[in-house]
Design an enzyme around this catalytic site. Structure first.
Site, mmCIF file in Angstrom:
data_model
loop_
_atom_site.group_PDB
_atom_site.id
_atom_site.type_symbol
_atom_site.label_atom_id
_atom_site.label_comp_id
_atom_site.label_asym_id
_atom_site.label_seq_id
_atom_site.Cartn_x
_atom_site.Cartn_y
_atom_site.Cartn_z
ATOM 1 N N THR A 1 0.837 -1.206 0.000
ATOM 2 C CA THR A 1 0.000 0.000 0.000
ATOM 3 C C THR A 1 0.867 1.248 0.000
ATOM 4 O OG1 THR A 1 -1.749 1.195 1.182
ATOM 5 C CG2 THR A 1 -0.178 0.012 2.545
ATOM 6 N N ASP B 1 -12.653 9.147 6.827
ATOM 7 C CA ASP B 1 -12.968 8.724 8.200
ATOM 8 C C ASP B 1 -13.734 9.783 9.012
ATOM 9 O OD1 ASP B 1 -12.008 6.174 8.009
ATOM 10 O OD2 ASP B 1 -10.140 6.532 9.089
ATOM 11 N N ARG C 1 -12.835 -2.861 5.878
ATOM 12 C CA ARG C 1 -11.523 -3.485 5.636
ATOM 13 C C ARG C 1 -11.366 -4.722 6.516
ATOM 14 N NH1 ARG C 1 -9.241 0.739 5.700
ATOM 15 N NH2 ARG C 1 -9.271 0.884 3.433
ATOM 16 N N ASP D 1 -8.398 -2.293 -2.347
ATOM 17 C CA ASP D 1 -8.941 -1.117 -3.001
ATOM 18 C C ASP D 1 -10.307 -0.866 -2.375
ATOM 19 O OD1 ASP D 1 -8.128 0.711 -5.287
ATOM 20 O OD2 ASP D 1 -10.263 0.399 -5.639
HETATM 21 P P1 IMP Z 1 -7.961 3.481 -2.284
HETATM 22 O O1 IMP Z 1 -8.446 2.151 -1.843
HETATM 23 O O2 IMP Z 1 -6.580 3.750 -1.772
HETATM 24 O O3 IMP Z 1 -8.093 3.686 -3.767
HETATM 25 O O4 IMP Z 1 -8.869 4.544 -1.539
HETATM 26 C C1 IMP Z 1 -9.880 5.275 -2.128
HETATM 27 C C2 IMP Z 1 -10.181 6.510 -1.333
HETATM 28 O O5 IMP Z 1 -11.042 6.185 -0.277
HETATM 29 C C3 IMP Z 1 -8.978 7.211 -0.739
HETATM 30 O O6 IMP Z 1 -9.140 8.589 -0.851
HETATM 31 C C4 IMP Z 1 -8.975 6.812 0.700
HETATM 32 O O7 IMP Z 1 -8.489 7.833 1.512
HETATM 33 C C5 IMP Z 1 -10.449 6.562 0.948
HETATM 34 N N1 IMP Z 1 -10.571 5.430 1.864
HETATM 35 C C6 IMP Z 1 -10.269 4.149 1.631
HETATM 36 N N2 IMP Z 1 -10.475 3.404 2.753
HETATM 37 C C7 IMP Z 1 -10.893 4.275 3.687
HETATM 38 C C8 IMP Z 1 -11.227 4.128 5.055
HETATM 39 O O8 IMP Z 1 -11.141 3.051 5.677
HETATM 40 N N3 IMP Z 1 -11.617 5.245 5.681
HETATM 41 C C9 IMP Z 1 -11.698 6.461 5.063
HETATM 42 N N4 IMP Z 1 -11.380 6.656 3.811
HETATM 43 C C10 IMP Z 1 -10.972 5.561 3.116
#
Ligand code: IMP
Length: 196
Positions: free
Chosen positions: A12, A148, A174, A70
């Site tokens: 990540t 969040d 998650r 993702d």
């Molecule tokens: P990615 O999975 O990294 O592509 O995340 C997509 C978007 O959603 C990003 O802007 C992350 O910050 C947001 N995001 C992913 N998982 C979470 C979470 O558990 N809490 C808050 N935002 C999330």
């Protein structure tokens, strides 16, 4: 894959994600490490496809057992927006932009979804976890990352950003995806588990 223990790489570029995953895996006795690496992404409406593609590319590079997640925020009243485009939308308009889009909208229901792609040969599989809740009226809390501060999961009155990692993991999308993976690992790779 021999009988030695497996160390799982959490690939990540998002440290928040990595720490959540590390806590889940370690609390279940799976040895893991965070591997900070830029995710190669395809554009798709499917989180599952995006996660699997990223995991396959990462595996070609590091050739070690790994997971890539993702995730996306799907807001009911916005027809599931930003969904698979959450990362782009977060970068462009952020939490405040989403709150602006939600002004005067009464239906605040939303779900967070994670597609967790695991490549632990011969296992290659995508696990999906989902947590629904509501979008808060204003940001609250300074823990966590991304959206969040505006997401309140069902069963709580607090946003994810008002929770410690352990508490967020009790509710989170998650963590649900990881629990499904852990179920398979226990069954398929008993030697992965650190026995006390
Ligand atoms: P990615 O999975 O990294 O592509 O995340 C997509 C978007 O959603 C990003 O802007 C992350 O910050 C947001 N995001 C992913 N998982 C979470 C979470 O558990 N809490 C808050 N935002 C999330």
């Amino acid at each position: 894959m021999g009988s030695s223990k497996i160390k799982l790489s959490i690939v990540t570029e998002n440290r928040g994600k990595g720490l959540e995953a590390l806590k889940i895996l370690e609390s279940c006795g799976v040895e893991a490490e965070i591997l900070t690496m830029k995710k190669q992404e395809i554009q798709s409406d499917s989180l599952e496809e995006i996660a699997l593609y990223s995991a396959r590319i990462a595996y070609l590079n590091i050739k070690k057992p790994l997971v890539v997640d993702d995730s996306g925020l799907f807001i009911d009243s916005l027809n599931g927006f930003p969904g698979p485009y959450s990362s782009y939308v977060y970068k462009k308009i952020g939490v405040q932009g989403i709150l602006k889009l939600m002004e005067r909208i009464e239906d605040r229901r939303a779900c967070f979804k994670t597609a967790l792609a695991a490549i632990i040969p011969p296992l290659e599989k995508v696990y999906v976890g989902e947590t629904c809740g509501v979008i808060a009226d204003k940001p609250r809390g300074d823990m966590g990352f991304g959206f969040d501060p505006i997401f309140i999961p069902e069963g709580s009155t607090r946003t994810y950003a008002e929770m410690s990692i352990e508490e967020k993991n009790r509710y989170s999308h998650r963590s649900k995806a990881y629990q499904l993976l852990l179920g398979d690992l226990k069954r398929l790779y008993p030697h992965m588990w650190r026995h006390p």
